[in-house]
Motif scaffolding. Sequence first.
Motif, mmCIF file in Angstrom:
data_model
loop_
_atom_site.group_PDB
_atom_site.id
_atom_site.type_symbol
_atom_site.label_atom_id
_atom_site.label_comp_id
_atom_site.label_asym_id
_atom_site.label_seq_id
_atom_site.Cartn_x
_atom_site.Cartn_y
_atom_site.Cartn_z
ATOM 1 N N VAL A 105 -72.166 75.863 -54.624
ATOM 2 C CA VAL A 105 -72.508 77.271 -54.403
ATOM 3 C C VAL A 105 -74.025 77.397 -54.530
ATOM 4 N N HIS A 106 -74.626 78.003 -53.531
ATOM 5 C CA HIS A 106 -76.078 78.108 -53.495
ATOM 6 C C HIS A 106 -76.744 76.754 -53.768
ATOM 7 N N PRO A 107 -76.577 75.796 -52.855
ATOM 8 C CA PRO A 107 -77.161 74.464 -53.039
ATOM 9 C C PRO A 107 -78.661 74.540 -53.317
ATOM 10 N N ILE A 108 -79.146 73.573 -54.087
ATOM 11 C CA ILE A 108 -80.545 73.607 -54.497
ATOM 12 C C ILE A 108 -81.392 72.530 -53.836
ATOM 13 N N SER A 109 -80.761 71.604 -53.124
ATOM 14 C CA SER A 109 -81.544 70.500 -52.567
ATOM 15 C C SER A 109 -82.205 70.788 -51.216
ATOM 16 N N PRO A 110 -81.583 71.603 -50.342
ATOM 17 C CA PRO A 110 -82.233 71.828 -49.040
ATOM 18 C C PRO A 110 -83.566 72.551 -49.189
ATOM 19 N N ARG A 111 -84.513 72.226 -48.343
ATOM 20 C CA ARG A 111 -85.828 72.856 -48.351
ATOM 21 C C ARG A 111 -86.406 72.837 -46.941
ATOM 22 N N VAL A 112 -87.459 73.581 -46.759
ATOM 23 C CA VAL A 112 -88.156 73.524 -45.475
ATOM 24 C C VAL A 112 -88.608 72.079 -45.278
ATOM 25 N N GLY A 113 -88.296 71.472 -44.163
ATOM 26 C CA GLY A 113 -88.675 70.085 -43.893
ATOM 27 C C GLY A 113 -87.607 69.069 -44.234
ATOM 28 N N GLY A 114 -86.552 69.480 -44.943
ATOM 29 C CA GLY A 114 -85.495 68.515 -45.273
ATOM 30 C C GLY A 114 -84.788 68.821 -46.565
ATOM 31 N N PHE A 115 -84.862 67.854 -47.515
ATOM 32 C CA PHE A 115 -84.161 67.975 -48.805
ATOM 33 C C PHE A 115 -85.114 67.567 -49.921
ATOM 34 N N TYR A 116 -84.842 68.056 -51.144
ATOM 35 C CA TYR A 116 -85.586 67.559 -52.304
ATOM 36 C C TYR A 116 -85.090 66.169 -52.679
ATOM 37 N N ILE A 138 -82.710 62.985 -41.562
ATOM 38 C CA ILE A 138 -82.727 64.304 -42.228
ATOM 39 C C ILE A 138 -81.926 65.310 -41.394
ATOM 40 N N ARG A 139 -82.121 65.244 -40.081
ATOM 41 C CA ARG A 139 -81.355 66.123 -39.189
ATOM 42 C C ARG A 139 -79.863 65.833 -39.335
ATOM 43 N N GLU A 140 -79.519 64.542 -39.394
ATOM 44 C CA GLU A 140 -78.115 64.162 -39.544
ATOM 45 C C GLU A 140 -77.550 64.669 -40.876
ATOM 46 N N LEU A 141 -78.350 64.587 -41.939
ATOM 47 C CA LEU A 141 -77.877 65.070 -43.246
ATOM 48 C C LEU A 141 -77.666 66.584 -43.240
ATOM 49 N N ARG A 142 -78.504 67.287 -42.485
ATOM 50 C CA ARG A 142 -78.307 68.736 -42.370
ATOM 51 C C ARG A 142 -76.960 69.023 -41.685
ATOM 52 N N ARG A 143 -76.653 68.246 -40.650
ATOM 53 C CA ARG A 143 -75.350 68.421 -39.987
ATOM 54 C C ARG A 143 -74.217 68.088 -40.968
ATOM 55 N N LEU A 144 -74.419 67.064 -41.779
ATOM 56 C CA LEU A 144 -73.392 66.664 -42.747
ATOM 57 C C LEU A 144 -73.167 67.765 -43.792
ATOM 58 N N LEU A 145 -74.266 68.369 -44.238
ATOM 59 C CA LEU A 145 -74.147 69.467 -45.201
ATOM 60 C C LEU A 145 -73.364 70.623 -44.573
ATOM 61 N N TYR A 146 -73.664 70.909 -43.297
ATOM 62 C CA TYR A 146 -72.938 71.960 -42.578
ATOM 63 C C TYR A 146 -71.446 71.611 -42.461
ATOM 64 N N CYS A 147 -71.119 70.310 -42.241
ATOM 65 C CA CYS A 147 -69.707 69.873 -42.202
ATOM 66 C C CYS A 147 -69.021 70.285 -43.505
ATOM 67 N N GLY A 148 -69.702 70.059 -44.637
ATOM 68 C CA GLY A 148 -69.140 70.418 -45.945
ATOM 69 C C GLY A 148 -68.840 71.902 -46.016
ATOM 70 N N GLU A 149 -69.790 72.732 -45.544
ATOM 71 C CA GLU A 149 -69.590 74.189 -45.616
ATOM 72 C C GLU A 149 -68.447 74.645 -44.697
ATOM 73 N N TRP A 150 -68.382 74.070 -43.485
ATOM 74 C CA TRP A 150 -67.282 74.436 -42.559
ATOM 75 C C TRP A 150 -65.941 74.022 -43.160
ATOM 76 N N ILE A 151 -65.845 72.818 -43.725
ATOM 77 C CA ILE A 151 -64.571 72.342 -44.294
ATOM 78 C C ILE A 151 -64.148 73.273 -45.428
ATOM 79 N N GLU A 152 -65.078 73.576 -46.322
ATOM 80 C CA GLU A 152 -64.769 74.424 -47.480
ATOM 81 C C GLU A 152 -64.362 75.835 -47.027
ATOM 82 N N SER A 153 -65.148 76.424 -46.147
ATOM 83 C CA SER A 153 -64.914 77.801 -45.723
ATOM 84 C C SER A 153 -63.656 77.926 -44.852
#
Lengths: 168, 442
Positions: B170-181, B103-118
């Motif tokens: 834009v405004h992802p819906i899957s992240p949540r406290v504790g991980g992802f839906y 889950i921690r790794e997926l959070r980093r991966l999601l951040y990679c997506g945002e950095w690449i896009e931005s």
Amino acid sequence: MSSSGKHRKNNVLVIGIGNMFRCDDGVGLCVIEDLQKDPEITGVDFMMMKPDGYSLIEAWDSRELVIVVDAAMSGGPTGTIRRFEAFSESIPYNLSPLSTHAISLTEAIKLAETLDQLPERMIIYAIEIGDVSHGDELSPEVGEAGKKVTQKIKQELQAESEGTSEVH
Amino acid sequence: MPNPIHSEKKVSTMKNKTINVDYLSRVEGEGALRVDIQDNQVKDVKLNIFEPPRYFEAFLRGRDFREAPDITARICGICPVAYQMSASHAMEDIAGRKIGGPIRELRRLLYCGEWIESHALHVFMLHAPDFLGYEDALQMAAEYPDQVKMGLKLKKIGNALMDLLGGRSVHPISPRVGGFYKVPTRQELDAMVDDLKWAKDASLETVKWVSTLPFPDFEIDYEFVALRHPDEYPFNEGRIVSNKGVDIPLSEFEKVFEEEHVQHSTALHAHRKNGGPYLVGPLARYNLNYDRLTPTVQKAAEEAGIAETCKSPHKSIIVRSLELLYACEEALRIIDQYAKPECPYEEVKPGAGRGYGCTEAPRGILYHRYDIDDNGAITDAKIVPPTSQNQEMIESDLRSYVENHLEMEEEELQWKCEQIVRNYDPCISCSTHFLKLDINRK
């Protein structure tokens, strides 16, 4: 370098642009919702998006026909429908005035033209809107205009599939 | 050859001058800039952020702790992931939980997506035109179609990664406290690999291209502030450090830094307590965490001529490109090692308490602090976005530049001032809780 495409795209794409939480600005999205529900329409891709010209270029690249439904605020009567053949008519520069963080529809067309990433044909329906306050209700005039545009697009799609495209 | 819209010619000028940019272009959100020059001295520099205040901190009060990631994501359409990550980490901090594993790794991966896009958007569409003398990317595209196409494709790949992990870009819906839906399957991530390999090669080319751009001789002795992690280039975790003595846990942020309301801006200004402005963002991360970058990125930095340190705000375009490269490599590493977690989230049930979250948004550290009660309702919230932290530093950069270029022609000086603001990739929407340029000479 190459990038692989993962999904097979239909040749025809209908795009609704707007924000469903800003009342009349959501009309393009409502049109797409109605078209998606129509069982007679097949082989067409639909897309609902916020005004982001960069994503538009990605979406319409290599399509044969793209129909865009957008809200317009040009000062005309609310509910007025305007139709443009994007590559043969002049499009008002401020057609999508609600874009704030990205390039507008007209800028996206200009950029895509420079980059040779335009579809073969593009039709734009612009619906004059009035109320852009917070909320998800369309004003009666804009709701009515949305229904008319849905019917017009249906006719365009039918003409395209029969190879009898006509300019309205 | 491009058509530079502003030449470098210098002319003798009057003693008094006002530079006014009523509406700054190629920045996220709305703001203006005013520089007052009196008797050939810079009297005042003001960034006027007129985007209305957003009051997010106030309307978080009374909401359930689980709602904070979704509510705060609405602060920004460019960096929603940063808000979701800082909010989630803060809530997990209240519960005394640290989410690890896939889950921690997926959070980093999601951040990679945002950095690449931005970063792709800023490097190619917003920043590069400044160095090549174009009004915007539309003009630049006629002479540099391959670069603009590359930028759009990189942005698309970043968006696709966010779509996959977040449910939408834009405004992802899957992240949540504790991980992802919902978390992706191995196959879904594998399908991104070819695109990410292309993006890595494209990022390397980008570093080489932007390092050849013409840069002015302008360096600042910044106080850089960023996260620092024992092993990683920072996304989600670390201590807050600076090159001028700060090394603190997140909980001490407000002891060292403070926000202040200034009359000319709807965004709060942050600075060191009893001290001056500081810089957050790519330059800060890079200077404080160079040793945490991969050998590929370090080699590219060396070849670009900015190995280890970079104090030029204009060269932030090279640093952003290096971070693009890093994000692509990191994404490929995470996908390669991915094992789908049995449950997409860990249950987090905080009691009453206070928690802190600070993560590295594309524009710099984003600090969140929450108090919640026994029922999990938020009783107090504090959000300090990167652009509000950088505002005072932007004004300081402008002051330094104008003081050294008082003889510059009015139009040219205005253009250079706008560039200085864009060096920061400011996100005005985030900071209002920001731009237009006035240079007044009297």
